[in-house]
Write a protein that holds these residues in place. Structure first.
Motif, PDB file in Angstrom:
ATOM      1  N   VAL A 124      -5.832  -5.825  42.597  1.00  0.00           N
ATOM      2  CA  VAL A 124      -5.775  -5.717  41.138  1.00  0.00           C
ATOM      3  C   VAL A 124      -6.298  -4.336  40.782  1.00  0.00           C
ATOM      4  O   VAL A 124      -7.424  -3.976  41.138  1.00  0.00           O
TER       5      VAL A 124
ATOM      6  N   ARG B 242     -13.464 -11.192  40.515  1.00  0.00           N
ATOM      7  CA  ARG B 242     -13.525 -10.771  41.922  1.00  0.00           C
ATOM      8  C   ARG B 242     -14.776 -11.341  42.582  1.00  0.00           C
ATOM      9  O   ARG B 242     -14.716 -11.873  43.716  1.00  0.00           O
TER      10      ARG B 242
ATOM     11  N   CYS C 171      -7.173  -1.820  37.761  1.00  0.00           N
ATOM     12  CA  CYS C 171      -7.448  -1.690  36.324  1.00  0.00           C
ATOM     13  C   CYS C 171      -7.368  -0.220  35.916  1.00  0.00           C
ATOM     14  O   CYS C 171      -8.103   0.615  36.457  1.00  0.00           O
TER      15      CYS C 171
ATOM     16  N   VAL D 115      -3.949 -15.029  38.956  1.00  0.00           N
ATOM     17  CA  VAL D 115      -4.417 -14.723  40.310  1.00  0.00           C
ATOM     18  C   VAL D 115      -4.054 -15.854  41.267  1.00  0.00           C
ATOM     19  O   VAL D 115      -3.616 -15.623  42.400  1.00  0.00           O
TER      20      VAL D 115
ATOM     21  N   TRP E 138     -12.349  -8.683  35.231  1.00  0.00           N
ATOM     22  CA  TRP E 138     -11.758  -8.679  36.576  1.00  0.00           C
ATOM     23  C   TRP E 138     -12.851  -8.549  37.637  1.00  0.00           C
ATOM     24  O   TRP E 138     -12.746  -9.138  38.720  1.00  0.00           O
TER      25      TRP E 138
ATOM     26  N   LEU F 203     -10.355  -5.108  44.257  1.00  0.00           N
ATOM     27  CA  LEU F 203     -10.395  -4.629  42.880  1.00  0.00           C
ATOM     28  C   LEU F 203     -10.528  -3.110  42.876  1.00  0.00           C
ATOM     29  O   LEU F 203     -11.450  -2.556  43.483  1.00  0.00           O
TER      30      LEU F 203
ATOM     31  N   MET G 288      -6.191 -15.375  33.259  1.00  0.00           N
ATOM     32  CA  MET G 288      -6.404 -14.463  34.388  1.00  0.00           C
ATOM     33  C   MET G 288      -6.540 -15.247  35.692  1.00  0.00           C
ATOM     34  O   MET G 288      -5.941 -14.883  36.714  1.00  0.00           O
TER      35      MET G 288
END
Length: 366
Positions: A86, A101, A88, A78, A97, A109, A74
């Motif tokens: 991003v 972040r 989700c 990024v 995530w 996010l 991940m």
């Protein structure tokens, strides 16, 4: 804009469709978009078929060793892709995530929740939605109110964004209507009620079958026909056919199975029905029926009260109430035309362009 769409959904259900369709719209509009999913799953294969070039990550793992490897991948994604956003679409990896972040990730996010289950009011969920996420997207007003009133997410962070419809695929097709109706032996005077959806207890096929039986056997509507535009999944075709036989509507019922000409099948209906017992937080089938210009009646679950007038709704699981609503749709032509116009008007803000523009505006605001 550069976005990562995280769609770790095994089945190609409404949640997966929402994320995949958004990814496709973003790419077609010139926004660099990375689709992340679970290798070999239905949603991953569909993303490949749509040309989304999905990237596989083991996002649903609970293994400590695999989680460590996942965290490294991940961070590398990024670093290399440098996303602005991003997004989700499922909760399993949302915490990772969120941690990424807060660990200095230079991206916004977003958590989109198209699940029927309301998130629990606990410390992890409050931290994730109130502090880790820059924006929270609900696909229906019930979920939006839950975020605001229960999880105490700041109102400026909450956005309600309904899924759009691919109007290049789903629009009224007169020639398709005539072809499908002729193929199933429907006459000009037959009134076809149709349900579009996989065979699953949640979709309410059983309740619809018995409601139509009520119309046909007890209310004198001998010209009513039933089209079940779907195929077996959690519920077998044999079980659905047993309900049909029990209700005594074998001669007036068609099961389409899987077909490529879905818009033509919808166009062949005189009214569409959503008979679901729960769920419908995105209601992809309902949007497709409305996009094809068909009047739609429904139970009042999920997002349906956001899409239809109150007069077109009935209580879920209530066969008599559903039969009453269907009878009105069949007998009352002025009311049916009013409902059809209301569905067409509602769709003017639910096209694919509306879906994309609303999402992009939310990304900019987050």
């Amino acid at each position: 804009m550069r976005t990562i769409q995280v769609v770790n959904v095994r089945w190609f259900n409404a949640t997966a469709w929402y994320g995949a369709f958004l990814s496709r719209l973003l790419r077609e509009a010139g926004h660099e978009t990375l689709f992340i999913g679970l290798d070999g799953t239905q949603s991953f294969v569909r993303a490949q078929e749509w040309g989304l070039e999905p990237v596989a990550l083991d996002l649903n793992t609970a293994s400590p060793l695999r989680l460590a490897a996942l965290w490294g991948r991940m961070r590398a994604l990024v670093r290399d892709f440098r996303p602005d956003v991003v997004n989700c679409h499922r909760g399993e990896a949302f915490v990772l995530w969120g941690m990424l972040r807060k660990a200095g990730g230079r991206f916004k996010l977003v958590r989109t929740r198209g699940d029927q289950r309301l998130p629990r009011n606990n410390i992890p969920n409050r931290w994730l939605h109130c502090h880790a996420a820059d924006a929270v997207v609900a696909t229906n007003s019930v979920m939006a109110r839950h975020f605001r009133d229960v999880l105490q997410v700041p109102e400026q962070k909450i956005h309600t964004i309904y899924g759009g419809v691919d109007t290049a695929v789903f629009s009224y097709d007169e020639s398709g209507r005539q072809r499908v109706r002729a193929g199933y032996g429907y006459g000009a005077g037959d009134f076809v009620l149709g349900l579009l959806g996989r065979f699953d207890r949640v979709k309410g096929q059983k309740e619809l079958i018995f409601a139509v039986a009520d119309l046909y056997h007890r209310r004198g509507l001998r010209h009513v026909r039933l089209m079940l535009a779907g195929f077996e999944t959690a519920t077998s075709r044999a079980e659905v056919e047993a309900w049909i036989d029990e209700a005594g509507v074998r001669d007036i019922t068609v099961i389409t199975g899987k077909r490529e000409d879905v818009a033509a099948c919808i166009s062949a209906m005189d009214a569409g029905v959503v008979a679901s017992l729960w769920s419908e937080t995105i209601a992809r089938a309902a949007l497709e029926i409305m996009a094809c210009g068909r009047p739609l009646v429904s139970t009042g679950v999920g997002v349906m009260p956001d899409l239809l007038p109150h007069e077109a709704l009935c209580a879920e699981g209530d066969v008599t109430a559903l039969a009453d609503l269907l009878e009105k749709a069949v007998r009352d032509e002025p009311w049916r035309h009013w409902l059809q116009a209301a569905c067409v008007q509602r769709m003017k803000t639910l096209r694919e362009r509306d879906f994309l523009d609303t999402t992009l505006a939310m990304y900019e605001q987050a």
